[in-house]
Write a protein that holds these residues in place. Structure first.
Motif, mmCIF file in Angstrom:
data_model
loop_
_atom_site.group_PDB
_atom_site.id
_atom_site.type_symbol
_atom_site.label_atom_id
_atom_site.label_comp_id
_atom_site.label_asym_id
_atom_site.label_seq_id
_atom_site.Cartn_x
_atom_site.Cartn_y
_atom_site.Cartn_z
ATOM 1 N N ILE A 27 0.695 -1.054 -0.041
ATOM 2 C CA ILE A 27 0.034 -0.111 0.183
ATOM 3 C C ILE A 27 1.046 1.141 0.074
ATOM 4 O O ILE A 27 0.567 2.139 -0.732
ATOM 5 C CB ILE A 27 -0.857 -0.125 1.040
ATOM 6 N N LEU A 28 1.929 1.161 0.717
ATOM 7 C CA LEU A 28 2.556 2.194 0.895
ATOM 8 C C LEU A 28 3.485 2.754 -0.371
ATOM 9 O O LEU A 28 3.367 3.862 -0.868
ATOM 10 C CB LEU A 28 3.852 2.432 1.966
ATOM 11 N N GLY A 29 3.847 1.524 -0.844
ATOM 12 C CA GLY A 29 4.466 1.881 -2.421
ATOM 13 C C GLY A 29 3.528 2.611 -3.407
ATOM 14 O O GLY A 29 3.920 3.368 -4.204
ATOM 15 N N ILE A 30 2.416 2.249 -3.230
ATOM 16 C CA ILE A 30 1.129 2.504 -4.212
ATOM 17 C C ILE A 30 0.876 3.940 -3.940
ATOM 18 O O ILE A 30 0.923 4.914 -5.034
ATOM 19 C CB ILE A 30 -0.060 1.598 -4.414
ATOM 20 N N ILE A 31 0.912 4.414 -2.665
ATOM 21 C CA ILE A 31 0.363 6.032 -2.177
ATOM 22 C C ILE A 31 1.879 6.600 -3.027
ATOM 23 O O ILE A 31 1.441 7.692 -3.443
ATOM 24 C CB ILE A 31 0.023 5.895 -0.736
ATOM 25 N N ILE A 32 2.773 6.249 -2.665
ATOM 26 C CA ILE A 32 3.997 7.015 -2.933
ATOM 27 C C ILE A 32 3.952 7.239 -4.351
ATOM 28 O O ILE A 32 4.551 8.253 -4.907
ATOM 29 C CB ILE A 32 5.463 6.477 -2.410
ATOM 30 N N GLY A 33 3.788 6.159 -5.162
ATOM 31 C CA GLY A 33 3.630 6.131 -6.619
ATOM 32 C C GLY A 33 2.611 7.183 -7.208
ATOM 33 O O GLY A 33 2.758 7.928 -8.071
ATOM 34 N N VAL A 34 1.405 7.116 -6.372
ATOM 35 C CA VAL A 34 0.360 7.938 -7.075
ATOM 36 C C VAL A 34 0.881 9.417 -6.807
ATOM 37 O O VAL A 34 0.540 10.283 -7.763
ATOM 38 C CB VAL A 34 -1.140 7.586 -6.186
ATOM 39 N N LEU A 35 1.361 9.674 -5.415
ATOM 40 C CA LEU A 35 2.037 11.031 -5.244
ATOM 41 C C LEU A 35 2.886 11.505 -6.241
ATOM 42 O O LEU A 35 2.755 12.825 -6.571
ATOM 43 C CB LEU A 35 2.162 11.354 -3.783
ATOM 44 N N CYS A 36 3.737 10.755 -6.320
ATOM 45 C CA CYS A 36 4.889 11.124 -7.586
ATOM 46 C C CYS A 36 4.370 11.484 -8.831
ATOM 47 O O CYS A 36 4.803 12.293 -9.634
ATOM 48 C CB CYS A 36 5.820 9.932 -7.631
ATOM 49 N N ALA A 37 3.333 10.705 -9.211
ATOM 50 C CA ALA A 37 2.612 10.983 -10.700
ATOM 51 C C ALA A 37 1.991 12.282 -10.565
ATOM 52 O O ALA A 37 2.055 12.857 -11.394
ATOM 53 C CB ALA A 37 1.763 9.929 -10.789
ATOM 54 N N VAL A 38 1.252 12.727 -9.337
ATOM 55 C CA VAL A 38 0.472 13.937 -9.260
ATOM 56 C C VAL A 38 1.371 15.182 -9.442
ATOM 57 O O VAL A 38 1.249 15.957 -9.944
ATOM 58 C CB VAL A 38 -0.368 13.999 -8.155
#
Length: 549
Positions: A493-504
């Motif tokens: 989950i943490l990896g997914i959130i960090i990935g989304v934030l990086c994309a935004v």
């Protein structure tokens, strides 16, 4: 002394004159008598007949001879006599007659009795080496008289030698041998015809008789070089080796004769000709070891040359290798025996080795090597080698054998790991093996259920657990437990959130950069428009200016 009267002197003078006149008359009468023989110098073939004519003005004409005669005719002042067979070599007939009633006259002649040569034979001509000297011999049989004979030797039309016999004194028929002076042979003399001609010249009284021998061809040879032997310096006993004897520069090359001998035995050879070079090939085989002589004898006409070579015949029997127990359990004593049977040449070295090193070496007829068999010795190859130095090269023969060692199974971490971690859903293959001889049977069980070792399967949670593995063969067994851990799949989950934030964040940064770039371009556009209007004025002003003009 008292003086004679004149009358007496006159009478004495008359007597002397009368005596002289009488003597002169008698001499004159004697000179009128003659006796002749014809032919004066007769020549007759031995055994033929001959007619002699005796003529004279005297009486009682006759012929005295030891030969048989018959009357052949008569006349007032001649008589002919036929000697029916002249069989004497030096007859001397005598004609005679009686003159004046008491006086005898004689006339003797010498007769030539001849015999034509019965045969003229030329001795065989020798084959002669170019540059060497030779002689030609001719034989003339049953000829007479020899002092009238001339013998001439010819090579082609060229006279080689002439011999006459004027000093011969025997009138009887005989044989004559004529030998030429020494002649030096030349290569271009080869094939020339040599002839002997015998001439019996009895002219002018007799015939001219000639007889020639059969011609013979002169053969010359050229043999400038010694033969050369091509062969190995050594050969193994009871094996075959080719040999070749070669010689160059021969003429005529076709007549070269070869003889090859090995160890006193003549070899069967075949000849091969190439230009002025000829060679003989053969095969050499020997049943006895040691040094033997190889001899090549080449003959061409009268020339013979020899080449010799020493061949070393060696004996090196193939060794035998014996392992007393070629298949044994581990930790058992093993003896490796290396042996070479039969006679062998001196200097043989024997060795026992494996693929890595020499284990034992010696010069005896056998070697023995002992060891305690370990499992590492399974499949180990032992070699028995014999080596002999022959003419600077090594001749090696060897025999090999393998040792089989039986031992109990053994499993290790590399062949059967005790811990395995698999992921749920992946494809995995369970591998567990064991060393051992004979190859052991390996079985792994979980909950008393046998697992398929070596087959790829899809991993599930049920594959996790403890597997009991057992390796067995005829010499023992080995066991091992293998634990397999199965990892389930859980999202990060943490990896997914960090990935989304990086994309935004990246998207926002790209939007801001584009907006700032667009604003900059609009400002530049309006500035450029104002500059153009200041230069040209408004459209209405431009129109008024045009109207005024």
């Amino acid at each position: 002394m008292p003086r004679l009267p004149a009358a007496a002197l006159l009478l004495l003078l008359l007597l002397l004159l009368a005596s002289a006149a009488c003597s002169a008359a008698q001499e004159a009468q004697q000179e009128d008598y003659y006796l002749r023989i014809w032919p004066e110098k007769p020549a007759v073939k031995y055994g033929d007949s001959m007619v002699l004519n005796c003529s004279s003005n005297c009486e009682n004409i006759g012929l005295e001879t030891s030969l048989q005669t018959v009357a052949a005719g008569t006349g007032p002042a001649w008589k002919a006599f036929n000697l029916t067979s002249v069989t004497e070599w030096e007859p001397k007939p005598l004609c005679f007659a009686t003159c004046g009633g008491t006086e005898q006259k004689y006339q003797r002649i010498t007769t030539t009795v001849y015999r034509a040569p019965e045969r003229v034979v030329l001795d065989p001509l020798p084959e002669v080496e170019v540059g060497k000297e030779y002689n030609v011999t001719c034989r003339v049989f049953i000829v007479a008289p020899i002092w009238n004979l001339t013998v001439t030797l010819y090579q082609g039309e060229r006279r080689l030698y002439v011999e006459t016999f004027e000093d011969h004194r025997n009138p009887e028929a005989g044989n004559v041998v004529v030998t030429s002076n020494s002649i030096t042979a030349q290569q271009n003399d080869h094939g020339e015809e040599v002839t002997c001609r015998a001439v019996l010249d009895l002219r002018p009284e007799g015939p001219y008789l000639e007889m020639a021998s059969l011609s013979k061809s002169l053969e010359t040879v050229v043999f400038p070089m010694d033969p050369y032997l091509q062969t190995l310096g050594s050969v193994e006993i009871n094996t075959s080796m080719p040999v070749e004897c070669e010689v160059s520069g021969l003429f005529p090359v076709q007549k070269a004769a070869f003889q090859l001998f090995f160890a006193g035995e003549r070899l069967n050879s075949s000849n091969h000709i190439s230009g002025h070079k000829v060679s003989a090939q053969a095969q050499v085989t020997s049943i006895s070891a040691g040094e033997h002589q190889l001899i090549c004898i080449v003959s061409l006409g009268p020339v013979t040359k020899t080449a010799e070579s020493t061949v070393n015949v060696y004996s090196l029997p193939k060794p035998t290798l014996h392992i007393d127990h070629p298949q044994i359990p581990v930790n058992t004593n093993v003896t490796v025996m290396c042996r070479s049977d039969g006679s062998k040449s001196p200097g043989v070295v024997m060795r026992i080795s494996d693929t890595q090193e020499i284990l034992l070496s010696g010069d005896g007829p056998s070697l023995q090597y002992s060891l305690m068999a370990q499992k590492e010795d399974n499949g180990r190859q032992f070699m028995c080698k014999v080596e002999l130095k022959v003419d600077g090269r090594s001749v090696v023969k060897e025999t090999a054998a393998n040792l089989t060692v039986f031992y109990a199974p053994q499993m290790s971490d590399s062949s059967c790991p005790d811990k395995l971690t698999w992921k749920d859903g992946s494809e995995e293959t369970f591998i567990c093996s064991a060393s051992g001889n004979p190859p052991p049977t390996v079985e792994c069980r979980k909950d008393e259920v046998s697992y398929n070792i070596g087959i790829q399967q899809q991993v599930s949670k049920e594959h996790g657990g403890i597997y009991h593995c057992n390796a067995t063969n005829a010499y023992g067994f080995d066991v091992r437990d293998v634990i397999i851990h199965i990892e389930s799949y859980q999202p990060d989950i943490l990896g997914i959130i960090i990935g989304v934030l990086c994309a935004v964040f990246i998207s926002s940064a790209v939007g801001v950069a584009y907006y700032m770039h667009y604003r900059s371009k609009i400002k530049k556009y309006h500035l450029r428009r104002r500059q153009q209007q200041q230069v040209t004025g408004s459209p209405m002003e431009q129109k008024c200016l045009n109207g005024n003009v």
